[in-house]
Design a protein around this motif. Structure first.
Motif, PDB file in Angstrom:
ATOM      1  N   ALA A   1    -117.774 -19.365   3.931  1.00  0.00           N
ATOM      2  CA  ALA A   1    -116.802 -19.684   2.866  1.00  0.00           C
ATOM      3  C   ALA A   1    -115.440 -20.074   3.438  1.00  0.00           C
ATOM      4  O   ALA A   1    -114.783 -20.977   2.926  1.00  0.00           O
ATOM      5  CB  ALA A   1    -116.653 -18.502   1.906  1.00  0.00           C
ATOM      6  N   LEU A   2    -115.024 -19.422   4.526  1.00  0.00           N
ATOM      7  CA  LEU A   2    -113.680 -19.694   5.060  1.00  0.00           C
ATOM      8  C   LEU A   2    -113.581 -21.124   5.608  1.00  0.00           C
ATOM      9  O   LEU A   2    -112.656 -21.866   5.265  1.00  0.00           O
ATOM     10  CB  LEU A   2    -113.323 -18.679   6.160  1.00  0.00           C
TER      11      LEU A   2
ATOM     12  N   LYS B   1    -115.380 -23.595   4.895  1.00  0.00           N
ATOM     13  CA  LYS B   1    -115.601 -24.586   3.832  1.00  0.00           C
ATOM     14  C   LYS B   1    -114.477 -24.581   2.798  1.00  0.00           C
ATOM     15  O   LYS B   1    -114.461 -25.431   1.907  1.00  0.00           O
ATOM     16  CB  LYS B   1    -116.948 -24.338   3.163  1.00  0.00           C
ATOM     17  N   SER B   2    -113.558 -23.624   2.899  1.00  0.00           N
ATOM     18  CA  SER B   2    -112.407 -23.606   1.989  1.00  0.00           C
ATOM     19  C   SER B   2    -111.144 -24.096   2.679  1.00  0.00           C
ATOM     20  O   SER B   2    -110.075 -24.122   2.077  1.00  0.00           O
ATOM     21  CB  SER B   2    -112.167 -22.180   1.462  1.00  0.00           C
ATOM     22  N   THR B   3    -111.261 -24.463   3.939  1.00  0.00           N
ATOM     23  CA  THR B   3    -110.077 -24.911   4.685  1.00  0.00           C
ATOM     24  C   THR B   3    -110.288 -26.289   5.301  1.00  0.00           C
ATOM     25  O   THR B   3    -109.462 -26.752   6.084  1.00  0.00           O
ATOM     26  CB  THR B   3    -109.750 -23.913   5.816  1.00  0.00           C
TER      27      THR B   3
ATOM     28  N   ALA C   1    -114.962 -26.808   8.242  1.00  0.00           N
ATOM     29  CA  ALA C   1    -116.412 -26.866   8.488  1.00  0.00           C
ATOM     30  C   ALA C   1    -116.766 -28.296   8.891  1.00  0.00           C
ATOM     31  O   ALA C   1    -116.311 -29.244   8.261  1.00  0.00           O
ATOM     32  CB  ALA C   1    -117.174 -26.486   7.222  1.00  0.00           C
TER      33      ALA C   1
END
Lengths: 734, 172
Positions: free
Chosen positions: A201-202, A204-206, A209
Motif C-alpha cells: 500500500a505504501l 502504491k500510495s506514493t 511502486a
C-alpha cells in the motif's frame, strides 16, 4: 473442487502428448542453483529466501502481483513460519527459474486464482526449514541445546539474550538445510488470518511502486506499433516516408504484427505513427460483424444436426427432460469483452550483443522469457526477465505478444526500446472474453427438485488461441521453429473438433444436485482471438445458470432462496455462503420503496460465493444500491484482502453487466477507449458488504470467484423490479 | 523553451510544444509516479495539479504550462513524509494493482485543498473522472473522509505553489 487447476492443466495434458512432454520437461531457462543472484556471506537455503549477515530477510515472490494481494499473502506465509514481521521482509519479484513454477500449473505463471492454494504449504515449508536451519546454527555456534533457541520477531532468543538472524548465517550456510520441519498449527498462527494494511500500500500510495511502464534503461528509445484494423491480417505494404520526416523519429520497421515507429519520445513516435500508410490484405474476420456473428450463432443453436462436443453427460443426460412436471427453456447471450487493464501493455527491451533483458509486468514470466527466445533468437540463458508490478492483469498479461513485438523492434533497430500500447491499441488488440449463445433447458419435479439439466452452447473457444501464443513461447528452443509454429496452430482444430474447451462448460452444470445432465458445446468462431478474462468461462456461464435457476424457481412457484437450498444439498460450502448472505442482507425483508433484491450463488476456483444485489429502476436505468456477498474460501490469510477481492470482482463484474460489449463491423472492433467502452465510476459504484464463512479448510481462490454471481444477482433483481427477464448481456431495459 | 515549477523547483525544457505534460514529467524529468492510462483525459491516471487544480496531463500540451506551478504525486508526499491522504490510503489499504492511485490521490488532494469537509456527493463529483478497474472506490471514499478529518484536526494545509525557487537544471 479442483476444477480451476484442471482447466489450466488440461491445456498441457491435451495438446498432443509429444509436445506436452517436451514443454513440461524443459524450462526455457533451466538455470541450476538458486533463482536469485548470490549475496556475499548470505544464507541461501532455497530460491525463496536469502538472509544476509546484516539481518536482512529477502523473499523472492514467485507469483505476479496484479492487485490481487499475492505479495501480501505469500509474504505473510513466509513471515509466519520464519517468525519475522511481514513488514520487515524485503520482497522482490522473482525472475525466471524452475523453482518458481506454480506447483499446480507446472509453469511460472499467475492465474486461475490458485497462487495461495498451490503455494500455501510449499512456501511455509521453505520458511519453516529456513527457521530450523537458523536454530540449528545458533545451537551449534552458541553450544546450547536446541530447545533453548527460540525465534522471536526476527531475532534469535537464547536464555533471554537476543541475536540477529545474521549472526548465524555463516554457520547455517555450512550445515545441511533441514527438510520437512514441522509447520505451525492454525492455533499457533499469529500472522496468517490477521487483518493488516497490505504490504504494497505504501509504495502504491506514493507513486514509488515500479510498474513495467516505469522501466528506464540507458539510451532508451520509445516505440509504438500500428497494427491491422482487422485483427490478424497480413501487411501487404506500407509507406513510411512521411513518418520518417517527423521530428525525433529514428526508425520505422516492419514486424510480425504491423509496423513499428521508433522515436526519441513516446509522443513523437505516436504522432509519426498517425501518418504511416499501410495496406492490409483481407481476412476471414473482415467478413464478420456483430449482427452476422449473432445470427450465425443462432442458426447453429437451432441446427440440431450439429451435435457439438460433450462438456458433461451424467445420469440419463437429457433423455428424461419431457417427463418432468415442469419443463422450462430459455436462450441467453453474452458478448465479447475486453480486459481494459489500467496499464496498457508495454515492454522494455535492452539488447547487449547476444543477450537481452526484458522489463515488464507479466502474469507469465516463463512465456515472456520464452517469447524473447523464440522471436528474438536468443539462447534461453541469455534472456533475463525483470518482472515489475502489473497495472492490472485480469488474464490479459503474459501471452507474450507484447514481448514478441518489443524484442523484434529492438533487434531490427539495434536499439534499446520501450514499446507502449495506446488505450486504442489495447482495446482493439485484445484476446477477448468469448461471446456465447446458450439454450438452457431443465425439468423440475412437483416438489421443486431439478431432475434434468440440459444445455446447448454455441460460441468460440479459448484454448486454441492460448496455445497459439504459448506453444511458441514455451517450447524448448532446440525444436525447429517451423515445427513449433505448426504445433501451436493445432490447438484450434483440436478444441474445435475433438475436445470440449474446459472454459465452455466451466460452472454451467455444477453446484446443483441434478441427477441427469447433458451439456454440449458447438464451436462457432468468426476468428476473433479470445483469451482468459477474469473468471474465464464462469464469467458468462454463471449468468446463464443463475438467471435460469430463478426462472425455474419462479415457474415452480417457490422462493428463489428456498429453491436453491433445496437443490444444493450436496454442496455444503455454497449452502453455508448462501445462508450467510441471506441472513446478512435480510432476504425477504421489506426494502425501501422501489428497491428489490436479487440472489445468485456460484462456485468457482474452489470457492463458493453468494450475492444479493439491491437495485431500483429509474426509467430504463438500472441503479445498483448495494451488493451483499458471502464467500467460503477455506482458510483466510488476510481477511481484508479477501474482502477487497470480492468487492473488486463485483465492481469489475458490474462494469461488464451494465456496460460491457465489444462489437465488430466488418471485422473492425468498434470500441476504442473509455468513452465507448465505459467503466463503472465512483458515483455508480454500489455499497459492497462482504462476509467470510469461518473455515479451517485449505485456502482456495479469491481473485476471481467474486465476479460470476454479480450479473445474475442484478438481472434477477431487475426481473423482480420490472418483470423483464433480461437474458442478454449487457443488461438493458426496454 | 518552456519554464515552469515542478514540485517546487523551477525547471525548463526544450521540447515539441504539443508534447503532453504527462510525458515530459515521466520521460524527460523521470518522475514515473503519474501514469498513462487512456491518452484522452478519460481515466484520470495522469492527474497532476496545475496551479492547484486537478488536471488530466495526458492531453495538456507542455506549451500550456509556461509559468505554471505543477505538482505531481512525487510532490504530494514521500514514503518518509506522507501527505495525510497518503497516510489514510495506507491505513485503509486502498490500492490493489495501484496503477490509478497516483491520479486518485491528486484528484482527492485538490478537492480537500478547496473543500476540507466534503460530502459524499462532493467526493463523487470530484472523483468521477478517475477510473479504478480494481474497484477500490468505496475505500477511496472512506480514505478521503479520514484524510480530510486528519487534515482538519492537524490544521494541515493546502499545498503551496509560490515557494522559494531553487533553480534546478532539467536533467534529461
Amino acid at each position: 473442487m479442483k476444477k480451476a487447476s484442471m482447466t489450466r492443466r488440461l491445456f498441457l495434458l491435451s495438446t498432443g502428448a509429444a509436445a506436452t512432454g517436451l514443454i513440461v520437461g524443459c524450462s526455457t531457462a533451466a538455470a541450476k542453483g538458486r533463482g536469485y543472484s548470490a549475496i556475499a556471506g548470505a544464507f541461501e537455503p532455497n530460491s525463496f529466501i536469502q538472509i544476509t549477515p546484516d539481518n536482512k530477510v529477502i523473499f523472492y515472490l514467485p507469483s505476479s502481483e496484479m492487485g490481487q494481494g499475492i505479495l501480501d499473502g505469500l509474504t505473510t506465509l513466509i513471515a509466519e513460519e520464519l517468525r519475522v514481521q511481514p513488514t520487515a521482509i524485503d520482497v522482490r519479484h522473482a525472475s525466471l527459474h524452475e523453482d518458481y513454477k506454480n506447483p499446480e500449473m507446472g509453469m511460472q505463471a499467475t492465474g486461475g486464482s490458485n497462487a495461495t492454494r498451490a503455494q500455501f504449504l510449499p512456501l511455509r515449508q521453505a520458511a519453516a526449514d529456513t527457521a530450523a536451519a537458523i536454530r540449528n546454527a545458533a545451537a551449534k555456534q552458541l553450544d546450547q541445546p536446541l530447545d533453548k533457541i527460540v525465534l522471536v520477531d526476527g531475532q534469535v532468543m537464547v536464555e533471554g539474550k537476543f541475536y540477529g538472524f545474521g549472526d548465524f548465517v555463516a554457520v547455517a550456510a555450512l550445515m545441511p538445510v533441514p527438510e520437512n520441519s514441522p509447520l505451525r498449527s492454525p492455533k499457533q498462527f499469529d500472522q496468517i488470518g490477521r487483518q493488516r494494511p497490505r504490504l504494497d500500500a505504501l509504495s502504491k500510495s506514493t507513486g514509488t511502486a515500479e510498474f513495467g511502464i516505469d522501466a528506464e534503461v540507458e539510451n532508451l528509445y520509445r516505440a509504438v506499433v500500428v497494427r491491422s484494423p482487422v485483427l490478424g491480417a497480413t501487411l501487404q505494404g506500407f509507406d513510411a516516408s512521411a513518418a520518417l520526416k517527423r521530428s525525433g523519429v529514428v526508425d520505422v520497421v516492419k514486424i510480425k504484427s504491423g509496423v513499428a515507429v521508433v522515436a526519441q519520445s513516446y509522443w513523437q513516435a505516436r504522432q509519426a505513427a498517425a501518418v504511416l500508410e499501410l495496406n492490409w490484405e483481407k481476412t476471414e474476420l473482415g467478413s464478420w460483424s456483430s449482427d452476422s456473428i449473432y445470427n450465425k450463432f443462432n442458426e447453429t443453436l437451432n441446427d440440431s444436426s450439429q451435435k457439438g462436443l460433450e462438456c458433461c453427460d451424467e445420469g440419463e443426460g437429457d433423455k428424461l427432460l419431457d417427463q418432468s412436471a415442469t419443463v422450462v427453456a430459455a436462450d441467453y447471450y453474452a458478448p465479447y469483452l475486453a480486459h481494459a487493464t489500467m496499464e496498457p501493455l508495454n515492454c522494455t527491451v535492452e539488447v547487449n550483443g547476444d543477450s537481452c533483458a526484458i522489463y515488464l509486468g507479466t502474469q507469465n514470466v516463463q512465456a515472456s522469457a520464452g517469447a524473447a527466445v523464440y522471436y528474438g533468437d536468443f539462447d534461453a540463458d541469455k534472456v533475463k526477465v525483470h518482472p515489475a508490478f502489473l497495472g492490472g492483469g485480469f488474464g490479459r498479461r503474459g501471452l507474450g505478444d507484447d514481448v514478441a513485438e518489443a524484442v523484434l523492434i529492438a533487434q531490427k533497430t539495434g536499439r534499446n526500446i520501450q514499446l507502449v500500447w495506446s488505450r486504442e491499441d489495447d482495446m482493439s488488440n485484445d484476446f477477448y472474453r468469448p461471446a456465447a449463445l446458450v439454450r438452457m433447458q431443465a425439468g423440475v419435479s412437483e416438489q421443486g427438485l431439478i431432475e434434468t439439466w440440459a444445455v446447448r452452447r454455441v460460441g468460440p473457444n479459448i484454448m486454441g488461441y492460448m496455445l497459439d501464443e504459448w506453444v511458441d513461447a514455451l517450447a524448448p528452443d532446440y525444436l525447429n521453429k517451423g515445427f513449433v509454429d505448426w504445433l501451436s496452430k493445432l490447438g484450434r482444430p483440436i478444441f474445435n473438433r475433438f475436445i470440449a474447451d474446459p472454459s465452455a462448460g466451466d460452472g454451467i452444470y455444477s453446484d446443483y444436485d441434478t441427477p441427469n445432465k447433458a451439456v454440449r458445446h458447438v464451436t462457432q468462431d468468426p476468428g476473433l482471438r479470445t483469451g482468459f478474462w477474469r473468471s474465464v468461462g464462469h464469467s458468462s456461464n454463471a449468468f446463464f445458470k443463475e438467471s435460469f435457476i430463478d426462472e425455474l424457481a419462479q415457474s415452480a412457484g417457490i422462493d428463489e432462496l428456498d429453491f436453491r437450498l433445496a437443490n444444493m444439498k450436496n454442496n455444503p460450502r455454497l449452502t453455508e455462503a448462501t445462508q450467510l448472505v441471506a441472513a446478512k442482507a435480510g432476504w425477504g425483508k421489506t426494502l425501501p420503496e422501489g428497491h428489490f433484491h436479487g440472489l445468485a450463488t456460484h462456485s468457482s476456483f474452489g470457492s463458493a460465493v453468494a450475492q444479493i444485489a439491491e437495485i431500483s429502476i429509474k426509467g430504463t436505468q438500472i441503479i445498483v444500491h448495494k451488493v451483499t456477498a458471502a464467500i467460503h474460501c477455506g482458510m483466510v490469510v488476510n481477511p481484508g484482502i479477501v474482502r477487497d477481492q470480492v468487492e473488486g470482482g463485483i465492481i469489475y463484474g458490474l462494469t461488464a453487466a451494465l456496460h460491457g460489449e465489444i462489437t465488430l463491423v466488418d471485422g473492425v472492433i468498434q470500441q476504442s477507449n473509455f468513452h465507448n467502452y465505459p467503466m463503472l465510476r465512483m458515483a455508480d459504484a454500489p455499497e459492497v458488504e462482504v462476509h467470510i464463512v469461518e473455515s479451517q479448510e485449505h485456502p482456495e481462490g479469491v481473485g476471481e470467484p467474486g465476479l460470476p454471481p454479480l450479473a445474475p444477482a442484478v438481472a434477477n433483481a431487475v426481473f423482480k423490479a420490472s418483470g423483464q427477464r433480461l437474458r442478454d448481456l449487457p443488461l438493458r431495459l426496454s | 523553451m518552456i519554464t515552469f515549477q515542478l514540485n517546487n523547483s523551477a525547471v525548463h525544457v526544450d521540447i515539441d510544444p504539443d508534447t503532453p505534460l504527462l510525458w515530459v514529467v515521466r520521460d524527460h524529468f523521470k518522475l514515473k509516479g503519474s501514469k498513462f492510462g487512456c491518452g484522452m483525459g478519460l481515466c484520470g491516471a495522469c492527474t497532476m495539479h496545475v496551479n492547484g487544480e486537478a488536471v488530466r496531463t495526458c492531453t495538456l500540451p507542455i506549451s500550456a504550462v509556461q509559468g505554471a506551478a505543477i505538482t505531481s504525486i512525487e510532490g504530494l508526499g514521500t514514503p518518509d513524509n506522507l501527505h495525510p491522504l497518503q497516510q489514510a490510503w495506507v491505513e485503509y489499504s486502498v490500492p490493489q494493482c495501484g496503477y490509478c492511485q497516483s491520479g486518485q490521490l491528486m484528484s482527492a488532494s485538490a478537492l480537500l485543498a478547496k473543500n476540507p469537509n466534503p460530502s459524499d456527493d462532493d467526493i463523487e463529483m470530484a472523483m468521477n473522472g478517475n477510473i479504478c478497474r480494481c474497484g477500490t472506490y468505496s475505500k477511496i471514499k472512506s480514505a478521503i473522509k479520514s484524510g480530510a478529518e486528519a487534515m482538519r484536526t492537524q490544521g494541515s494545509l493546502v499545498e503551496i505553489f509560490d515557494p522559494v525557487i531553487t533553480d534546478k537544471e532539467a536533467s534529461s
